[in-house]
Design a protein around this motif. Structure first.
Motif: not given
Length: 554
Positions: A108-124
């Motif tokens: 969960w925390r890793a996904i939030e970090r990726l979002v903060a870095l500019g990743w979209t939910e679709e990209g993740i």
């Protein structure tokens, strides 16, 4: 130790690799998709071939290498180390044993970090080969109270249902409940108590009968349940009062004629008027409809029937006073004598006088309309049996009291008598096995309604429900209610009749009934010389009468 770039197809497998069992195709596909999206995060470890070879042996990263090949990468980075004396066996074993998937909280925390870095939910989702819905679900869990997340990270995890309840609550609500149920040091959490403290009644959009206009009028905001199956409408609201208010207004606006709005009684059924009888078969125009909300807030309706009101004593049917009876010309004793004379004469005439078959059937209809006949009818008519039969009997008699009818009028009258007399209802009107025999004779099975409804299927046991799935595409579910719901949906397009509802009586029951009602001839009815009187010219031949009835029925 150094890093080089090399074609993954040039690397050779290590025969001493500790992982011998094959990975799943799904796992390999996921790894290949991840490598194709973001590349290899941790380069495989290789060592030069022994015995003078020019190639490289894989020490760690066999699956990553195969994933790179599947992703059609021309080159990958690898870490080159000196070959181990044991051929890398210990290194391979340690590397495989030490590998462990990310803790759910870390995910969960890793996904939030990726979002903060500019990743979209679709990209993740594409990089991890997960559905966007799954990413949204994980992101929702990232909103859990940090103190709870820390406890979960220790391996003290709630089950999915409890986690759904916790994640759906606000941080303020979670904080308040956690304060009351936080475990002591080295103790596990009572997640049931936490979830129970945060649980709220949900009213689902799929159960709503009202439209968008009433939704807006009552200020209902739908929230999507991201944990529910993707193929169902999982929108819900916790504003129970607004939901039930909108349902009540919809019922008021759509109440049918002769309809009422009622409530549930203590037996989880509708609270019907006193003496009302619920109708499970085909409703009549005179029947009433009761609409109500069940325990889940769904709009339900049932049909019920009220008994015909009785006239008050001393009042005529039109409300006027009944005229006082006058003294008859013949005393009561004289009337009794006349009644005896008439009955004896009538019975002798019925026994000996010549009577046509159609006349016999007409007289049978008229006899059923007599005031001494009482039948507990199972028809939908609310009046007495005689009040329903008498009009048909009257059509067979003219103004002078003589029989006067055509074949069609007689046929209608006979059918009407049978309808009023024969009943399979489980009350005082039940005709018993004779109604089952009659239904089988006239092919009543084809007129049975579709029984694949919620009301009827709730009456079946798990075993009976699973048996009903046998000839359908529906597979039994773990929960009985899920199996029932699937059957209800399936039988919306098809007709279902339970085997126990068919008319043909049980063979043993039929044989017992015939044995108990076998007709024996009276051996003493003959003459002194043992002969039997032939019928006189005016007598009726019983065989001829029976044959006449059969021809009329055909």
């Amino acid at each position: 130790m150094h890093i080089i770039k090399i074609d993954p197809r040039a690397l050779k497998d290590n025969p001493a690799d500790a992982r011998k069992s094959k990975s799943t195709p799904q796992g390999d596909a996921l790894l290949a998709a991840t490598i194709k999206a973001v590349g290899i995060i941790q380069p495989p470890v290789v060592s030069p071939e022994a015995d003078g070879g020019n190639g490289f042996i894989i020490q760690a990263g066999h699956r990553r290498t195969r994933g790179a090949i599947a992703a059609e990468l021309k080159e990958i980075e690898v870490i080159v180390t000196d070959p181990a004396e044991d051929g890398g066996a210990m290194r391979s074993m340690v590397e495989n044993i030490a590998r462990e998937p990310l803790n759910p909280v870390d995910q969960w925390r890793a996904i939030e970090r990726l979002v903060a870095l500019g990743w979209t939910e679709e990209g993740i989702a594409a990089a991890l080969s997960l559905s966007v819905r799954q990413i949204k679900k994980l992101r929702l869990l990232a909103n859990v109270l940090p103190a709870m997340l820390d406890q979960m990270a220790k391996g003290d995890m709630p089950d999915e249902r409890q986690l759904r309840t916790i994640a759906a609550a606000s941080i303020a609500e979670q904080k308040e409940v956690w304060k009351a149920h936080k475990p002591k040091r080295q103790e596990t959490t009572s997640w049931w108590s936490v979830a129970n403290g945060l649980s709220k009644t949900r009213m689902y959009a799929r159960d709503a009968s009202f439209d968008d206009e009433l939704t807006q009028a009552y200020g209902i905001a739908w929230v999507e349940d991201l944990f529910a199956p993707a193929d169902e409408d999982s929108r819900y609201t916790t504003d129970v009062e607004a939901f039930l208010g909108a349902q009540q207004e919809w019922m008021t606006n759509n109440l049918p004629k002769n309809g009422i709005i009622t409530e549930l009684n203590g037996w989880n059924g509708p609270d019907l008027p006193k003496k009302a009888e619920r109708v499970y078969g085909k409703p009549k125009k005179s029947d009433h409809t009761a609409m109500y909300l069940d325990s889940e807030g769904k709009v339900q309706s049932v049909v019920y029937r009220m008994p015909e009101p009785k006239a008050a004593k001393g009042k005529a049917a039109d409300g006027g006073a009944v005229a006082p009876a006058q003294r008859p010309d013949v005393t009561q004793k004289g009337q009794d004598m006349i009644g005896d004379f008439r009955t004896d004469a009538l019975h002798e005439a019925l026994q000996r006088a010549p009577i046509e078959d159609d006349t016999l059937m007409a007289l049978l209809v008229i006899a059923f309309a007599g005031q001494n006949v009482r039948v507990d009818t199972g028809s939908a008519n609310t009046g007495s049996f005689r009040s329903q039969i008498a009009p048909h009997a009257a059509t067979l008699v003219d103004e002078s009291g003589k029989l006067c009818f055509d074949t069609e009028t007689l046929r209608v009258a006979v059918r009407s008598v049978l309808i009023e007399v024969l009943s399979c209802r489980r009350n005082m009107s039940n005709s018993g096995i004779v109604s089952r025999i009659a239904g089988a004779v006239v092919g009543a099975d084809s007129f049975l309604p579709n029984m694949g409804t919620e009301d009827f299927l709730m009456c079946l046991s798990r075993q009976a429900l699973e048996a009903a799935c046998a000839d359908t595409s529906v597979l039994p579910r773990n929960k009985v209610r899920d199996t029932r719901a699937a059957l209800v949906e399936h039988f919306q397009e098809e007709r279902f009749v339970h085997a126990s509802a068919l008319f043909a009586p049980d063979a043993n029951e039929l044989a017992d009934w015939k044995a108990r009602n076998e007709l024996f001839e009276d051996e003493d009815a003959g003459n002194d010389d043992g002969s039997v009187d032939e019928p006189d010219e005016g007598d009726i031949d019983p065989d001829a009468v029976s044959e006449g009835f059969r021809e009329a029925a055909e």
